[in-house]
Each structure stands twice: as C-alpha cells, then as structure tokens.
Scaffold this active site. Structure first.
Site, PDB file in Angstrom:
ATOM      1  N   CYS A 114       0.871  -1.174   0.000  1.00 21.83           N
ATOM      2  CA  CYS A 114       0.000   0.000   0.000  1.00 21.83           C
ATOM      3  C   CYS A 114       0.911   1.227   0.000  1.00 21.83           C
ATOM      4  O   CYS A 114       1.650   1.437   0.967  1.00 21.83           O
ATOM      5  CB  CYS A 114      -0.911  -0.008   1.226  1.00 21.83           C
ATOM      6  SG  CYS A 114      -1.984   1.432   1.241  1.00 21.83           S
TER       7      CYS A 114
ATOM      8  N   CYS B  39      -3.156   6.855  -5.047  1.00 28.94           N
ATOM      9  CA  CYS B  39      -2.932   5.412  -4.909  1.00 28.94           C
ATOM     10  C   CYS B  39      -1.501   5.044  -5.340  1.00 28.94           C
ATOM     11  O   CYS B  39      -1.194   5.027  -6.544  1.00 28.94           O
ATOM     12  CB  CYS B  39      -3.955   4.612  -5.720  1.00 28.94           C
ATOM     13  SG  CYS B  39      -3.914   2.854  -5.334  1.00 28.94           S
TER      14      CYS B  39
HETATM   15  O1  PYC Z   1      -1.781   3.791  -2.022  1.00 24.86           O
HETATM   16  O2  PYC Z   1      -1.335   1.773  -2.768  1.00 24.86           O
HETATM   17  C1  PYC Z   1      -2.081   2.594  -2.251  1.00 24.86           C
HETATM   18  C2  PYC Z   1      -3.443   2.166  -1.871  1.00 24.86           C
HETATM   19  C3  PYC Z   1      -4.019   0.949  -2.084  1.00 24.86           C
HETATM   20  C4  PYC Z   1      -5.305   1.009  -1.548  1.00 24.86           C
HETATM   21  C5  PYC Z   1      -5.479   2.252  -1.013  1.00 24.86           C
HETATM   22  N1  PYC Z   1      -4.329   2.949  -1.221  1.00 24.86           N
END
Ligand code: PYC
Length: 326
Positions: free
Chosen positions: A96, A247
């Site tokens: 994550c 993300c």
């Molecule tokens: O930042 O990799 C990330 C992530 C995955 C799910 C929520 N954030």
C-alpha cells in the site's frame, strides 16, 4: 481461534494519518503475536486466526470503509526497520503506497526513525522509504509490470471496456478510454461505474496469472488545470470506495504500463493527481530488467488513540464483520 479472549476490556494503540487525503491507521500495540516467517506467512496467520484485529480497528464503529489499517511487525531481517501488513474493511492488501508513506511519517512522529533511508518488509516483498522531512516520503515499491495489454471486457450494462491489467503491489484494471467525467462532483457515478466493472471482472473469471482477483479499478483522465500533474485518476478500492490519494500501487501499475508502451522513459517524472486533488510525484527506474516505481508524497498525523474493545459490546469486533458477536 478467530476471536480474542478477554474479560471486560482490551486496548489497542493506534496512530492515524492521511496521505493525500487517504487515511491510514497504524497499529503499534495490542496486535496478536504472529510468530516467525515472512510477512506473506504472517498475513495468512493474521487472516486465518486473528481477523478480529482487522475488523475491530477498521470497520465501523471505530473505523470506516475508507480507512486502511496496518499492523507493524518485527522484521525477519534485523537490518530492516519492520514488517507491515495492510488491511481494509473487507480483507488484506498486498502493498500500500499511501499507507507506507503514512507508516514512515508515523514512525518519525514516534521518534522511531530519523531522516534518511529505511527498509520495510511487506507481503509482496521489501520496500524502501526515504524520509525527507517529517511529512515528505519517497517509497521505492516492489517491481511492477503489465500482465495484459488492451484487454476487452464485455459488459451487459456498459458495453465493451478496454484496459490494461497490471501489478503495482496490488492488481489493477487501468482504463483510459471511457466516457466518464473525472471530477470530484461526479464521485457517485464513478463509483457506480467502476463497481460494475469490478463485478464483471470477477463474474467472468478475469484474474491475475496465479488466479488473483483484479480488485482495484483505475480510471484516467486529464489533470486539473493548476495541478501541474500529467493525469488525474479515480481508483476504486476492494472495499467499494475510492482512494482519496492517487494510490501508490495504482500509480506504480500505471508507470509499468507507460514504460512498457514507451510513453515514459525510466527516470522521467510522472505526476499523478487523485480525484480529490492530491498529487504523487512518481518515476520508474529499471533494475535487472524490472520496473521499480518510486512514489513521493506527504502524510500528516491526524490522531493518536487507544481503541477500547469491551467484552459486553455486541459490535466490539466491528459492524457486519464475520467476527461480530451478535
Ligand atoms: O496507495 O497503494 C495505495 C493504496 C491501495 C489502496 C489504497 N491505497
């Protein structure tokens, strides 16, 4: 035993932060003893025997569907700072990115790490963080790659959807060709649209190379005018809500596709904006033929708490969780 035996009260210590708007709750005390072995082995033990920790700390009423939790573990390799297992309202994540930035900022807040480079173990492999100051962090992620290029998903509701399937520490279906408006005021319909795609991928048995669920859906569109970013994304996470940050693992999957298409040169910067307006600065480097993403972002501490589990509370282990008592 997938519950916790205690009389009266049990306490868990947690530090909350957000990275580009996406929250992370790091469990620093009160987690179960997971024994020896890699983070992948410990994740299996956590999931099979102690899922109460996940459900009680990230599900309502203590948490919410947006929250990503993380259990800090002792490392296998003593040269590393620690191991970490990430989870959310429905299960467990691989890596994550936003959470790792939050983890580094949390450990700096606790004065457990200083500025500089530190290694962590995660279920898919080791990641390195550079803590630049008390908020800004670069994560060198696990190797990322594209598994299927221009895969067409036929859906009864939305017609044909063409995208790439790629790994960035989690599995993503990345879609640039769509008729959706990537604006914050359109979140509900983006969520609905991507939930349909996610459901169809699952129903039609579209999986990763080892049968993994493709559980993150990522849409791309033009960046907002003043962001200075190269692109804006909307990422639907496995728990059914969108990532407030760009993300980290989704940006890593995007970098892998861009590099494989020759649209981004190794070392060049890619700025990924999220639907909420936060930006990660990213680049990919090539190491032994593998694409290694580097993601830079900032996290801020939002809370330091003791979570109480009360033996007489019917929602002690979280509402709707398989561990719920009532
Ligand atoms: O930042 O990799 C990330 C992530 C995955 C799910 C929520 N954030």
């Amino acid at each position: 035993m997938n519950s916790l035996n205690f009389t009266e009260q049990y306490s868990i210590k947690a530090i909350d932060s957000h990275t580009g708007g996406e929250p992370t709750r790091i469990i620093i005390q009160g987690g179960p003893e997971l024994g020896e072995g890699s983070m992948a082995e410990r994740l299996a033990r956590l999931s099979n025997n102690h899922d109460w920790l996940r459900s009680s700390t990230v599900n309502e009423p203590r948490g919410s569907e947006v929250l990503v939790g993380a259990l800090l573990c002792p490392p296998v390799n003593p040269a590393n700072i620690g191991g970490v297992i990430f989870f959310n309202n429905v299960g467990y994540l691989g890596m994550c990115g936003h959470g790792t930035i939050g983890l580094a900022v949390t450990l700096a807040f606790l004065k457990r790490i200083s500025l500089g480079v530190h290694c962590f173990e995660t279920p898919p492999g080791e990641v390195t963080v550079t803590l630049h100051d008390s908020n800004r962090v670069t994560v060198i992620n696990v190797p990322s790659y594209r598994y299927r290029r221009a895969f067409t998903l036929q859906t009864p509701e939305l017609g044909n959807i063409c995208g790439d399937i790629a790994w960035g520490g989690n599995w993503f279906f990345l879609i640039s060709e769509h008729n959706q408006r990537l604006e914050y005021d359109n979140i509900d319909s983006l969520t609905e649209y991507t939930r349909i795609i996610r459901r169809e991928l699952d129903l039609q048995g579209v999986r990763g190379p080892q049968g993994e669920l493709i559980d993150h859906i990522e849409l791309f569109g033009p960046a907002s005018k003043n962001s200075g970013a190269d692109s804006c994304n909307f990422v639907l996470c496995p728990g059914g809500v969108y990532d407030r940050s760009p993300c980290g693992t989704g940006t890593s999957a995007k970098l892998a596709c861009l590099v494989e298409d020759g649209k981004l040169l190794p070392g060049d910067v890619w700025r990924q904006e999220s639907i909420s307006g936060s930006v990660f600065e990213a680049r990919a480097i090539l190491r032994k033929g593998q694409i290694i993403p580097e993601i830079t972002g900032s996290a801020y501490i939002t809370g330091e708490s003791t979570l109480w589990l009360n033996a007489s509370d019917p929602f002690c282990f979280g509402i709707g969780s398989p561990n719920q008592k009532s």
